[in-house]
Design a protein around this motif. Structure first.
Motif, PDB file in Angstrom:
ATOM      1  N   TYR A   1     -22.747  24.696  -6.092  1.00 29.17           N
ATOM      2  CA  TYR A   1     -23.721  23.760  -5.544  1.00 29.17           C
ATOM      3  C   TYR A   1     -23.225  23.232  -4.208  1.00 29.17           C
ATOM      4  N   LEU A   2     -24.136  23.100  -3.251  1.00 28.66           N
ATOM      5  CA  LEU A   2     -23.847  22.483  -1.967  1.00 28.66           C
ATOM      6  C   LEU A   2     -24.673  21.215  -1.859  1.00 28.66           C
ATOM      7  N   ILE A   3     -24.008  20.080  -1.597  1.00 28.42           N
ATOM      8  CA  ILE A   3     -24.753  18.852  -1.355  1.00 28.42           C
ATOM      9  C   ILE A   3     -24.325  18.291  -0.004  1.00 28.42           C
ATOM     10  N   GLY A   4     -25.289  17.765   0.721  1.00 23.17           N
ATOM     11  CA  GLY A   4     -24.985  17.271   2.049  1.00 23.17           C
ATOM     12  C   GLY A   4     -26.238  17.074   2.872  1.00 23.17           C
ATOM     13  N   ASP A   5     -26.122  17.317   4.178  1.00 20.66           N
ATOM     14  CA  ASP A   5     -27.173  16.974   5.130  1.00 20.66           C
ATOM     15  C   ASP A   5     -27.707  18.214   5.853  1.00 20.66           C
ATOM     16  N   SER A   6     -28.350  17.969   6.989  1.00 18.25           N
ATOM     17  CA  SER A   6     -29.039  19.044   7.702  1.00 18.25           C
ATOM     18  C   SER A   6     -28.105  20.095   8.283  1.00 18.25           C
ATOM     19  N   THR A   7     -26.835  19.786   8.440  1.00 13.32           N
ATOM     20  CA  THR A   7     -25.920  20.794   8.980  1.00 13.32           C
ATOM     21  C   THR A   7     -25.656  21.913   7.978  1.00 13.32           C
TER      22      THR A   7
ATOM     23  N   ASP B   1     -26.806  17.081 -14.466  1.00 13.20           N
ATOM     24  CA  ASP B   1     -27.367  17.538 -15.740  1.00 13.20           C
ATOM     25  C   ASP B   1     -27.234  19.051 -15.915  1.00 13.20           C
ATOM     26  N   ALA B   2     -27.269  19.783 -14.794  1.00 15.64           N
ATOM     27  CA  ALA B   2     -27.236  21.248 -14.861  1.00 15.64           C
ATOM     28  C   ALA B   2     -25.826  21.822 -14.810  1.00 15.64           C
ATOM     29  N   LEU B   3     -24.845  21.030 -14.413  1.00 18.85           N
ATOM     30  CA  LEU B   3     -23.486  21.540 -14.246  1.00 18.85           C
ATOM     31  C   LEU B   3     -22.923  22.111 -15.538  1.00 18.85           C
ATOM     32  N   GLN B   4     -22.228  23.239 -15.388  1.00 19.42           N
ATOM     33  CA  GLN B   4     -21.536  23.883 -16.496  1.00 19.42           C
ATOM     34  C   GLN B   4     -20.045  23.957 -16.162  1.00 19.42           C
ATOM     35  N   PRO B   5     -19.192  24.049 -17.171  1.00 19.88           N
ATOM     36  CA  PRO B   5     -17.759  24.191 -16.899  1.00 19.88           C
ATOM     37  C   PRO B   5     -17.478  25.356 -15.945  1.00 19.88           C
ATOM     38  N   GLN B   6     -16.569  25.114 -15.018  1.00 22.33           N
ATOM     39  CA  GLN B   6     -16.122  26.074 -14.008  1.00 22.33           C
ATOM     40  C   GLN B   6     -17.088  26.218 -12.833  1.00 22.33           C
ATOM     41  N   ASP B   7     -18.225  25.515 -12.839  1.00 23.44           N
ATOM     42  CA  ASP B   7     -19.064  25.483 -11.651  1.00 23.44           C
ATOM     43  C   ASP B   7     -18.347  24.715 -10.548  1.00 23.44           C
ATOM     44  N   TYR B   8     -18.880  24.809  -9.337  1.00 23.08           N
ATOM     45  CA  TYR B   8     -18.324  24.090  -8.194  1.00 23.08           C
ATOM     46  C   TYR B   8     -19.394  23.221  -7.540  1.00 23.08           C
ATOM     47  N   VAL B   9     -18.948  22.102  -6.959  1.00 27.73           N
ATOM     48  CA  VAL B   9     -19.805  21.296  -6.096  1.00 27.73           C
ATOM     49  C   VAL B   9     -19.056  21.064  -4.791  1.00 27.73           C
ATOM     50  N   MET B  10     -19.575  21.608  -3.691  1.00 25.98           N
ATOM     51  CA  MET B  10     -19.027  21.342  -2.369  1.00 25.98           C
ATOM     52  C   MET B  10     -19.808  20.189  -1.759  1.00 25.98           C
ATOM     53  N   ILE B  11     -19.075  19.187  -1.274  1.00 25.15           N
ATOM     54  CA  ILE B  11     -19.654  17.907  -0.868  1.00 25.15           C
ATOM     55  C   ILE B  11     -19.331  17.647   0.594  1.00 25.15           C
TER      56      ILE B  11
ATOM     57  N   LYS C   1     -17.986   8.849  -6.920  1.00 26.97           N
ATOM     58  CA  LYS C   1     -19.001   9.121  -7.955  1.00 26.97           C
ATOM     59  C   LYS C   1     -19.263  10.625  -8.063  1.00 26.97           C
ATOM     60  N   PHE C   2     -19.453  11.297  -6.937  1.00 30.27           N
ATOM     61  CA  PHE C   2     -19.670  12.750  -6.967  1.00 30.27           C
ATOM     62  C   PHE C   2     -18.492  13.467  -7.632  1.00 30.27           C
ATOM     63  N   VAL C   3     -17.290  13.063  -7.268  1.00 34.99           N
ATOM     64  CA  VAL C   3     -16.086  13.717  -7.785  1.00 34.99           C
ATOM     65  C   VAL C   3     -15.932  13.491  -9.286  1.00 34.99           C
ATOM     66  N   THR C   4     -16.014  12.237  -9.718  1.00 34.43           N
ATOM     67  CA  THR C   4     -15.752  11.925 -11.126  1.00 34.43           C
ATOM     68  C   THR C   4     -16.829  12.492 -12.042  1.00 34.43           C
ATOM     69  N   GLU C   5     -18.068  12.470 -11.598  1.00 40.99           N
ATOM     70  CA  GLU C   5     -19.140  12.989 -12.450  1.00 40.99           C
ATOM     71  C   GLU C   5     -19.119  14.515 -12.500  1.00 40.99           C
ATOM     72  N   THR C   6     -18.674  15.155 -11.439  1.00 40.39           N
ATOM     73  CA  THR C   6     -18.486  16.614 -11.469  1.00 40.39           C
ATOM     74  C   THR C   6     -17.390  16.977 -12.458  1.00 40.39           C
TER      75      THR C   6
ATOM     76  N   LYS D   1     -16.560  19.089 -16.462  1.00 37.45           N
ATOM     77  CA  LYS D   1     -15.553  20.156 -16.418  1.00 37.45           C
ATOM     78  C   LYS D   1     -15.854  21.182 -15.326  1.00 37.45           C
ATOM     79  N   ALA D   2     -16.460  20.707 -14.265  1.00 41.48           N
ATOM     80  CA  ALA D   2     -16.704  21.523 -13.076  1.00 41.48           C
ATOM     81  C   ALA D   2     -15.765  21.060 -11.977  1.00 41.48           C
ATOM     82  N   TYR D   3     -15.760  21.777 -10.847  1.00 38.68           N
ATOM     83  CA  TYR D   3     -14.784  21.559  -9.782  1.00 38.68           C
ATOM     84  C   TYR D   3     -15.438  20.966  -8.530  1.00 38.68           C
ATOM     85  N   PRO D   4     -15.032  19.761  -8.116  1.00 29.77           N
ATOM     86  CA  PRO D   4     -15.492  19.233  -6.832  1.00 29.77           C
ATOM     87  C   PRO D   4     -14.617  19.726  -5.688  1.00 29.77           C
ATOM     88  N   VAL D   5     -15.225  19.906  -4.524  1.00 33.76           N
ATOM     89  CA  VAL D   5     -14.496  20.221  -3.293  1.00 33.76           C
ATOM     90  C   VAL D   5     -15.058  19.309  -2.210  1.00 33.76           C
TER      91      VAL D   5
END
Length: 272
Positions: free
Chosen positions: A31-37, A90-100, A127-132, A136-140
């Protein structure tokens, strides 16, 4: 009669095989979360391109799915307030990633509808980090990609406070950090003051029908710029050996080749 029994037997065997066949391995969702860039762009703004758009071409699509949820004009505060984050949790599964990667709009003090103080920015990143990790998913964490701004031939740092806050949270919470602010500044400097315009949405009148009066934009990227920024991100994925991503790169092509890194470092702790 024998023919009917034989047909029924084959049908039953096919059903049994369907139920006993091993399920295909689950793909890692990035998952990628962020802005227009980062965000996906509609055709009407082409050639403006978010760096999240070419990112998928760097990964083996049989193993990694890039899910770009970044949105134009969003800060950490408005991304949360508009309920764009909870569906991802809600959709995150173990070993998924979220780049922030936020910061551009958080720091926009002249736009109170999106501005987020550095203190609240930190809280939102936490909040993004702890909830990821709770899923059991990975924040970056990614520092905000640079704007193009030269002074006396030198590319300036354009996100001082918010990049520092991002790095601070990454260090405190032991989260992998991609310092895209730093690496993108170095890239822009390597191009030089005039050639670096090719990386951004810099158009003269008549260059493109979507911008009949031209465009002088030092924040958003051209196709070339977006691909170069995505390369910088992937280069760090490889250098930090992020499991589930670094080992599932696509076969190199002219479009997705990642320049070799000058250093190779071990991954920061990525235990969810």
């Amino acid at each position: 009669m024998l023919h009917l029994k034989y047909s029924l037997g084959l049908a039953l065997l096919a059903v049994l095989l369907a139920f006993t066949a091993p399920a295909p391995p689950r793909k890692t969702r990035l998952y990628l979360i962020g802005d227009s860039t980062i965000a996906q762009k509609v055709g009407q703004v082409f050639p403006e391109t978010g760096w999240g758009m070419p990112l998928a071409t760097f990964f083996d699509t049989a193993a990694v799915v890039v899910d770009n949820r970044a949105q134009n004009g969003r800060s950490t505060r408005t991304f949360l307030a508009e309920n764009r984050w909870q569906p991802i949790v809600d959709a995150l599964q173990p070993q998924d990633y979220v780049m922030i990667q936020f910061g551009h709009n958080d720091e926009a003090e002249n736009y109170p509808d999106r501005y987020t103080s550095p203190a609240d920015y930190r809280k939102n990143l936490i909040k993004f980090v702890t909830e990821t990790r709770r899923k059991k998913a990975y924040p970056v964490l990614i520092t905000p990609v640079t704007r193009r701004r030269f002074k006396n031939g030198q590319q300036e740092e354009t996100h001082v406070a918010y990049s520092a806050a991002t790095s601070e949270i990454a260090n405190t919470y032991k989260v992998p950090l991609i310092d895209l602010d730093k690496t993108s500044r170095e890239l822009v400097q390597q191009f030089g003051e005039e050639p670096s315009k090719l990386l951004f949405l810099q158009l003269a009148p008549g260059d493109h029908p979507n911008y009949p009066y031209g465009r002088n934009d030092n924040t958003h990227f051209s196709e070339l710029g977006a691909r170069k920024m995505a390369q910088l991100v992937v280069q760090e994925v490889v250098a930090q050996r992020l499991p589930g991503l670094a080992d599932h790169l696509a076969k190199p092509t002219a479009k997705n080749a990642v320049p070799p890194t000058s250093t190779t470092k071990d991954a920061q702790p990525t235990t969810p």
